[in-house]
Design an enzyme around this catalytic site. Sequence first.
Site, short mmCIF file in Angstrom:
data_model
loop_
_atom_site.label_atom_id
_atom_site.label_comp_id
_atom_site.label_asym_id
_atom_site.label_seq_id
_atom_site.Cartn_x
_atom_site.Cartn_y
_atom_site.Cartn_z
CB CYS A 1 40.77 44.07 35.29
SG CYS A 1 40.34 42.41 34.77
CB CYS B 1 43.40 41.70 35.87
SG CYS B 1 42.76 41.95 34.20
#
Length: 141
Positions: free
Chosen positions: A65, A68
């Site tokens: 991600c 993230c």
Amino acid sequence: MPTVACPECAATNRIPDARLSEGPKCGRCGAALFQGHPVDLTSASFDRHLNAETPLLVDFWAAWCGPCKVMAPQFEAAARMLEPQVRLGKLDTEAEQAIAGRYNIRGIPTMILFRAGREVARTSGAMSAADIARWARGQLG
């Protein structure tokens, strides 16, 4: 006297409020209870940290991600801002799919703030360290 789970062995420790900022150590393994960075949460340690009396802010994330990865250093910095009043933890949703499913995580990064084992609030999307700290403090009142 709040309970705090050890970031190393997950043992539950009772620490007087007045001593929280004095660098308390685990009664079982001797590790510092607050180390200035988020705890890596797994199925073996998640419930211990969740059920401790110290509020728990969890970053649900995954290695693939992009947002993230952008938020990771901000979440790390937020740990230094919020400890010892709040424990910060990171849970890899790919490695711990059962826990992610238990909390109906559909998008990442998602942060959930828990108090005494119960969800208090959640938010999704990357945030700065200051915004993370402000959001968490605002939810705890």
